[in-house]
Design a protein around this motif. Structure first.
Motif, short mmCIF file in Angstrom:
data_model
loop_
_atom_site.label_atom_id
_atom_site.label_comp_id
_atom_site.label_asym_id
_atom_site.label_seq_id
_atom_site.Cartn_x
_atom_site.Cartn_y
_atom_site.Cartn_z
N GLN A 185 41.44 -28.26 107.93
CA GLN A 185 40.27 -28.20 108.81
C GLN A 185 39.28 -29.32 108.53
OE1 GLN A 185 38.48 -24.33 109.22
NE2 GLN A 185 40.37 -23.28 108.64
N LEU A 186 39.47 -30.03 107.43
CA LEU A 186 38.57 -31.13 107.08
C LEU A 186 39.16 -32.42 107.65
CD1 LEU A 186 37.87 -30.16 103.37
CD2 LEU A 186 36.61 -29.48 105.43
N SER A 187 38.63 -32.83 108.78
CA SER A 187 39.20 -33.98 109.48
C SER A 187 38.35 -35.24 109.38
CB SER A 187 39.40 -33.64 110.96
OG SER A 187 38.16 -33.22 111.55
N ASP A 188 37.10 -35.10 108.96
CA ASP A 188 36.22 -36.26 108.90
C ASP A 188 36.34 -36.95 107.54
OD1 ASP A 188 33.52 -37.74 108.44
OD2 ASP A 188 33.45 -37.21 110.57
N GLU A 189 36.30 -38.26 107.56
CA GLU A 189 36.43 -39.02 106.31
C GLU A 189 35.31 -38.70 105.33
OE1 GLU A 189 36.58 -43.69 104.77
OE2 GLU A 189 36.34 -43.22 106.90
N ARG A 190 34.13 -38.40 105.85
CA ARG A 190 32.99 -38.10 104.98
C ARG A 190 33.22 -36.83 104.17
NH1 ARG A 190 31.48 -39.91 109.81
NH2 ARG A 190 30.09 -41.71 109.99
N GLU A 191 33.98 -35.91 104.73
CA GLU A 191 34.30 -34.69 104.00
C GLU A 191 35.20 -35.00 102.81
OE1 GLU A 191 34.25 -31.41 107.61
OE2 GLU A 191 35.97 -32.77 107.42
N ALA A 225 24.37 -37.35 96.06
CA ALA A 225 23.39 -37.06 97.10
C ALA A 225 23.62 -37.97 98.32
CB ALA A 225 21.98 -37.24 96.57
N THR A 226 23.95 -39.24 98.06
CA THR A 226 24.24 -40.16 99.17
C THR A 226 25.43 -39.67 99.97
OG1 THR A 226 23.35 -42.08 97.99
CG2 THR A 226 24.93 -42.51 99.75
N ASP A 227 26.50 -39.28 99.29
CA ASP A 227 27.69 -38.77 99.98
C ASP A 227 27.37 -37.50 100.76
OD1 ASP A 227 29.24 -40.84 98.99
OD2 ASP A 227 29.84 -39.70 97.20
N TYR A 228 26.53 -36.65 100.20
CA TYR A 228 26.21 -35.40 100.90
C TYR A 228 25.33 -35.66 102.12
CZ TYR A 228 24.70 -30.73 102.04
OH TYR A 228 24.46 -29.57 102.73
N HIS A 229 24.35 -36.53 102.00
CA HIS A 229 23.49 -36.83 103.15
C HIS A 229 24.31 -37.40 104.30
CE1 HIS A 229 19.82 -35.73 101.21
NE2 HIS A 229 19.84 -36.70 100.32
N ARG A 230 25.26 -38.27 103.99
CA ARG A 230 26.11 -38.84 105.04
C ARG A 230 26.97 -37.75 105.68
NH1 ARG A 230 28.04 -44.19 101.58
NH2 ARG A 230 26.10 -45.39 101.88
N PHE A 231 27.50 -36.87 104.85
CA PHE A 231 28.28 -35.74 105.37
C PHE A 231 27.41 -34.83 106.24
CE2 PHE A 231 28.66 -31.19 104.37
CZ PHE A 231 29.81 -30.88 105.08
#
Length: 244
Positions: A185-191, A225-231
Motif C-alpha cells: 500500500q506504500l506507493s510513494d517514494e517519500r514513504e 524530521a526533513t523526511d517526515y515533513h516531505r512525507f
C-alpha cells in the motif's frame, strides 16, 4: 573524598600531583603534626573512583597529565582507564553581535541565564547537537524563532505533526498499534525514504553510544524530521470525511 586519599601512601599522592612539574601546595600544621594538601578536586575524585574499569572525565586540558599520573599511582593503566574529552569554548550571538564574556568584568552568562533566555528545550538541544570537541556558537535570537531555520523548532514541529495525526486517528477510531502492515500500500517514494530513515535509528543510537557522540542522534533527528515533513506534505495519512 579525602578519606580515600588518607589510605594511600602519601608519597604516591605527592608523586602523582607533582608529575609533569606540577608543584604540590602544602601547609604544615603549627605543631608539625600533619600537612594539609591542596589539590584539584578531579584528582580526589579519581582516587575515590579508581576501581572503576573505565572512567571518563570532561575537564580543562591542563589537568590531563595530572589525572593520568594519579591513575598510574593508584595502580591503573592510564591508557586504558583514562579518557578525557576536552570541550571547546561557547560563543553566543545576540542581535547579530557576539556577546562578550569576561569573568574579570563580571559579564558572565550562566546556564540558568541561557535557559531563561531560550527555554529548557532549546538550551538542551543546542548544546547537544555539536561534537564536544568543536567550538560552539549559539545564536540566541535564532533559538527563540518559531521557524524552520531553528533546528529545535524544526524537530519539535515534526513531533507535533506526528502527535496530531495519532490524536486524530484515535478520534476516528483507527487502530495505529498494528503488528503487521501491507507494504504494497506504500506507493510513494517519500514513504520508502521515511521508512529507511526510521530503520537507521538503532544503528545511530548504538554508534553514538560507542563513540560517545550524542550529537549524532540530534543530527539524525533533523534529517528524520526533513523526511517526515516531505512525507506529510505529499502523502495523505488519514481518510477524509467521505472516505472509508
Amino acid at each position: 573524598d579525602p578519606r580515600r586519599v588518607a589510605h594511600m601512601p602519601l608519597a604516591r599522592v605527592v608523586a602523582a600531583i607533582t608529575q609533569r612539574g606540577e608543584p604540590l601546595r602544602q601547609r604544615a600544621h603549627p605543631r608539625g603534626e600533619f600537612a594539609i594538601l591542596r589539590v584539584h578536586p578531579d584528582l580526589l575524585r579519581w582516587l575515590n573512583r579508581h576501581s572503576d574499569s573505565l572512567s571518563k572525565h570532561l575537564d580543562h586540558h591542563g589537568y590531563v597529565n595530572r589525572l593520568r599520573a594519579v591513575a598510574a599511582c593508584a595502580g591503573d593503566d592510564p591508557n586504558r582507564n583514562i579518557e578525557v574529552l576536552i570541550g571547546q569554548l561557547v560563543k553566543m550571538m545576540k542581535g547579530g553581535e557576539e556577546v562578550r564574556l569576561s569573568k574579570r568584568a563580571g559579564n558572565i552568562i550562566t546556564l540558568d541565564d541561557l535557559v531563561d533566555e531560550v527555554g529548557v528545550d532549546a538550551a538542551r538541544y543546542s548544546l547537544i547537537r555539536y561534537p564536544v570537541d568543536s567550538p560552539l556558537t549559539l545564536d540566541l535570537d535564532l533559538l527563540i524563532k518559531r521557524t524552520n531555520e531553528n533546528p529545535v523548532f524544526y524537530v519539535q514541529y515534526a513531533h507535533a505533526r506526528i502527535s496530531s495525526v495519532l490524536r486524530q486517528a484515535g478520534e476516528l477510531g483507527i487502530d495505529v498499534n498494528l503488528d503487521e502492515f501491507d507494504p504494497a500500500q506504500l506507493s510513494d517514494e517519500r514513504e520508502s525514504v521515511l521508512l529507511a530513515a526510521l530503520g537507521e535509528f538503532p544503528r545511530v543510537v548504538a554508534g553514538a553510544a560507542e563513540l560517545r557522540e550524542p550529537h549524532r542522534i540530534a543530527r539524525y533527528l533533523e534529517d528524520l524530521a526533513t523526511d517526515y515533513h516531505r512525507f506529510y506534505d505529499a502523502c495523505r495519512v488519514l481518510p477524509q470525511a467521505d472516505e472509508p
